[in-house]
Write a protein that holds these residues in place. Structure first.
Motif, PDB file in Angstrom:
ATOM      1  N   GLU A  74      -3.208 -10.407  -6.541  1.00  0.00           N
ATOM      2  CA  GLU A  74      -2.639  -9.235  -7.215  1.00  0.00           C
ATOM      3  C   GLU A  74      -3.174  -7.971  -6.572  1.00  0.00           C
ATOM      4  O   GLU A  74      -4.336  -7.901  -6.197  1.00  0.00           O
ATOM      5  CB  GLU A  74      -3.026  -9.225  -8.698  1.00  0.00           C
ATOM      6  CG  GLU A  74      -2.204 -10.143  -9.539  1.00  0.00           C
ATOM      7  CD  GLU A  74      -2.481  -9.971 -11.024  1.00  0.00           C
ATOM      8  OE1 GLU A  74      -3.185  -9.027 -11.419  1.00  0.00           O
ATOM      9  OE2 GLU A  74      -1.982 -10.803 -11.780  1.00  0.00           O
ATOM     10  N   TYR A  75      -2.302  -6.982  -6.469  1.00  0.00           N
ATOM     11  CA  TYR A  75      -2.719  -5.711  -5.893  1.00  0.00           C
ATOM     12  C   TYR A  75      -1.869  -4.584  -6.462  1.00  0.00           C
ATOM     13  O   TYR A  75      -0.774  -4.808  -6.973  1.00  0.00           O
ATOM     14  CB  TYR A  75      -2.630  -5.751  -4.362  1.00  0.00           C
ATOM     15  CG  TYR A  75      -1.238  -6.016  -3.829  1.00  0.00           C
ATOM     16  CD1 TYR A  75      -0.418  -4.973  -3.408  1.00  0.00           C
ATOM     17  CD2 TYR A  75      -0.737  -7.316  -3.757  1.00  0.00           C
ATOM     18  CE1 TYR A  75       0.855  -5.216  -2.924  1.00  0.00           C
ATOM     19  CE2 TYR A  75       0.536  -7.562  -3.276  1.00  0.00           C
ATOM     20  CZ  TYR A  75       1.323  -6.508  -2.863  1.00  0.00           C
ATOM     21  OH  TYR A  75       2.587  -6.751  -2.394  1.00  0.00           O
ATOM     22  N   GLU A  76      -2.412  -3.384  -6.391  1.00  0.00           N
ATOM     23  CA  GLU A  76      -1.724  -2.187  -6.877  1.00  0.00           C
ATOM     24  C   GLU A  76      -0.820  -1.638  -5.783  1.00  0.00           C
ATOM     25  O   GLU A  76      -1.193  -1.616  -4.617  1.00  0.00           O
ATOM     26  CB  GLU A  76      -2.743  -1.099  -7.245  1.00  0.00           C
ATOM     27  CG  GLU A  76      -3.602  -1.418  -8.443  1.00  0.00           C
ATOM     28  CD  GLU A  76      -2.892  -1.204  -9.769  1.00  0.00           C
ATOM     29  OE1 GLU A  76      -1.916  -0.430  -9.822  1.00  0.00           O
ATOM     30  OE2 GLU A  76      -3.318  -1.835 -10.746  1.00  0.00           O
ATOM     31  N   ILE A  77       0.340  -1.187  -6.197  1.00  0.00           N
ATOM     32  CA  ILE A  77       1.250  -0.522  -5.264  1.00  0.00           C
ATOM     33  C   ILE A  77       1.060   0.977  -5.437  1.00  0.00           C
ATOM     34  O   ILE A  77       0.918   1.464  -6.553  1.00  0.00           O
ATOM     35  CB  ILE A  77       2.712  -0.903  -5.558  1.00  0.00           C
ATOM     36  CG1 ILE A  77       2.908  -2.368  -5.268  1.00  0.00           C
ATOM     37  CG2 ILE A  77       3.658  -0.058  -4.742  1.00  0.00           C
ATOM     38  CD1 ILE A  77       4.327  -2.801  -5.329  1.00  0.00           C
ATOM     39  N   LYS A 136       1.466  -3.128 -10.451  1.00  0.00           N
ATOM     40  CA  LYS A 136       0.878  -4.257  -9.736  1.00  0.00           C
ATOM     41  C   LYS A 136       1.945  -5.182  -9.176  1.00  0.00           C
ATOM     42  O   LYS A 136       3.025  -5.305  -9.731  1.00  0.00           O
ATOM     43  CB  LYS A 136      -0.011  -5.074 -10.681  1.00  0.00           C
ATOM     44  CG  LYS A 136      -1.309  -4.424 -11.014  1.00  0.00           C
ATOM     45  CD  LYS A 136      -2.183  -5.378 -11.805  1.00  0.00           C
ATOM     46  CE  LYS A 136      -3.543  -4.746 -12.028  1.00  0.00           C
ATOM     47  NZ  LYS A 136      -4.465  -5.655 -12.678  1.00  0.00           N
ATOM     48  N   ARG A 137       1.582  -5.835  -8.098  1.00  0.00           N
ATOM     49  CA  ARG A 137       2.399  -6.891  -7.521  1.00  0.00           C
ATOM     50  C   ARG A 137       1.519  -8.126  -7.387  1.00  0.00           C
ATOM     51  O   ARG A 137       0.299  -8.037  -7.306  1.00  0.00           O
ATOM     52  CB  ARG A 137       2.925  -6.508  -6.134  1.00  0.00           C
ATOM     53  CG  ARG A 137       3.936  -5.395  -6.139  1.00  0.00           C
ATOM     54  CD  ARG A 137       5.284  -5.861  -6.680  1.00  0.00           C
ATOM     55  NE  ARG A 137       6.300  -4.848  -6.561  1.00  0.00           N
ATOM     56  CZ  ARG A 137       6.570  -3.922  -7.466  1.00  0.00           C
ATOM     57  NH1 ARG A 137       5.868  -3.857  -8.565  1.00  0.00           N
ATOM     58  NH2 ARG A 137       7.535  -3.054  -7.280  1.00  0.00           N
ATOM     59  N   LYS A 165       1.335 -11.833  -5.136  1.00  0.00           N
ATOM     60  CA  LYS A 165       1.855 -12.670  -4.051  1.00  0.00           C
ATOM     61  C   LYS A 165       1.009 -13.932  -3.978  1.00  0.00           C
ATOM     62  O   LYS A 165      -0.213 -13.879  -4.094  1.00  0.00           O
ATOM     63  CB  LYS A 165       1.759 -11.949  -2.700  1.00  0.00           C
ATOM     64  CG  LYS A 165       2.526 -10.647  -2.622  1.00  0.00           C
ATOM     65  CD  LYS A 165       3.928 -10.865  -2.127  1.00  0.00           C
ATOM     66  CE  LYS A 165       4.710  -9.583  -2.119  1.00  0.00           C
ATOM     67  NZ  LYS A 165       5.111  -9.113  -0.843  1.00  0.00           N
ATOM     68  N   LEU A 205      -5.094  -7.964   1.731  1.00  0.00           N
ATOM     69  CA  LEU A 205      -4.270  -6.908   1.133  1.00  0.00           C
ATOM     70  C   LEU A 205      -3.357  -6.288   2.181  1.00  0.00           C
ATOM     71  O   LEU A 205      -2.160  -6.088   1.940  1.00  0.00           O
ATOM     72  CB  LEU A 205      -5.164  -5.832   0.503  1.00  0.00           C
ATOM     73  CG  LEU A 205      -4.434  -4.614  -0.061  1.00  0.00           C
ATOM     74  CD1 LEU A 205      -3.498  -5.020  -1.196  1.00  0.00           C
ATOM     75  CD2 LEU A 205      -5.435  -3.568  -0.536  1.00  0.00           C
ATOM     76  N   ASP A 206      -3.901  -6.005   3.346  1.00  0.00           N
ATOM     77  CA  ASP A 206      -3.110  -5.426   4.427  1.00  0.00           C
ATOM     78  C   ASP A 206      -1.953  -6.352   4.802  1.00  0.00           C
ATOM     79  O   ASP A 206      -0.823  -5.919   4.993  1.00  0.00           O
ATOM     80  CB  ASP A 206      -4.022  -5.170   5.635  1.00  0.00           C
ATOM     81  CG  ASP A 206      -3.312  -4.399   6.724  1.00  0.00           C
ATOM     82  OD1 ASP A 206      -2.724  -3.344   6.422  1.00  0.00           O
ATOM     83  OD2 ASP A 206      -3.325  -4.872   7.875  1.00  0.00           O
ATOM     84  N   SER A 229       0.641  -6.695   1.589  1.00  0.00           N
ATOM     85  CA  SER A 229       1.335  -5.463   1.213  1.00  0.00           C
ATOM     86  C   SER A 229       2.335  -5.026   2.278  1.00  0.00           C
ATOM     87  O   SER A 229       3.290  -4.327   1.983  1.00  0.00           O
ATOM     88  CB  SER A 229       0.336  -4.340   0.923  1.00  0.00           C
ATOM     89  OG  SER A 229      -0.427  -4.039   2.068  1.00  0.00           O
ATOM     90  N   LYS A 230       2.139  -5.471   3.506  1.00  0.00           N
ATOM     91  CA  LYS A 230       3.085  -5.156   4.577  1.00  0.00           C
ATOM     92  C   LYS A 230       4.094  -6.271   4.782  1.00  0.00           C
ATOM     93  O   LYS A 230       5.016  -6.137   5.559  1.00  0.00           O
ATOM     94  CB  LYS A 230       2.330  -4.914   5.882  1.00  0.00           C
ATOM     95  CG  LYS A 230       1.550  -3.624   5.859  1.00  0.00           C
ATOM     96  CD  LYS A 230       1.024  -3.302   7.229  1.00  0.00           C
ATOM     97  CE  LYS A 230       0.420  -1.926   7.224  1.00  0.00           C
ATOM     98  NZ  LYS A 230      -0.979  -1.895   7.451  1.00  0.00           N
TER      99      LYS A 230
END
Length: 143
Positions: free
Chosen positions: A70-73, A79-80, A82, A133-134, A137-138
């Motif tokens: 989970e990570y913040e956009i 949150k998203r 993956k 995360l990198d 998120s990409k």
């Protein structure tokens, strides 16, 4: 079945579906059984601390893992989440172990529908939170 002849245990698929659909787990660690014939669940956890997950990756042994990342956009979009597949093959692991894990990976990876990113780790810098995360998120490494 993989090129190495290793099969994926039913319990591995069940645990993955419990993580993906039921959100029962935060991560799953997979390993080869003692006979090196099947990929089995070594451990499941609902601990959402990423460092707790990293602590489960041994310094000298290969493993596979699934993590519900989970990570913040940015921009206040929330949150998203993956699902990330990890192949952990540290440089210090025995060569034979690295070879069988490498040749068995595809059997497990193909069986796990719904994985959005793959991370190959040979040392902890490659599986650090910021590195993953990198990647997620990409959308790098997405299938």
């Amino acid at each position: 079945m993989s090129r190495s002849g290793v099969a994926v245990a039913d319990e591995s698929l069940t645990a993955f579906n419990d993580l993906k659909l039921g959100k029962k787990y935060k991560f799953i660690i997979f390993a080869l059984n003692d006979q090196k014939t099947e990929i089995v669940v070594e451990e499941t956890s609902n601990n959402s601390d990423y460092d707790a997950f990293l602590e489960k990756l041994p310094e000298n042994e290969c493993k596979y893992a699934i993590y519900d990342f989970e990570y913040e956009i940015g921009g206040g979009e929330g949150k998203r989440s993956k699902i990330v597949f990890f192949t952990w093959s540290p440089d210090t692991a025995p060569i034979k172990s690295k070879m069988i894990y490498a040749s068995s990976k595809d059997a497990l990876r193909r069986a796990l529908n719904g994985v959005s990113s793959d991370v190959q780790g040979t040392d902890f810098s490659e599986v650090a939170y910021e590195s993953v995360l990198d990647r997620v998120s990409k959308g790098a490494g997405s299938h």
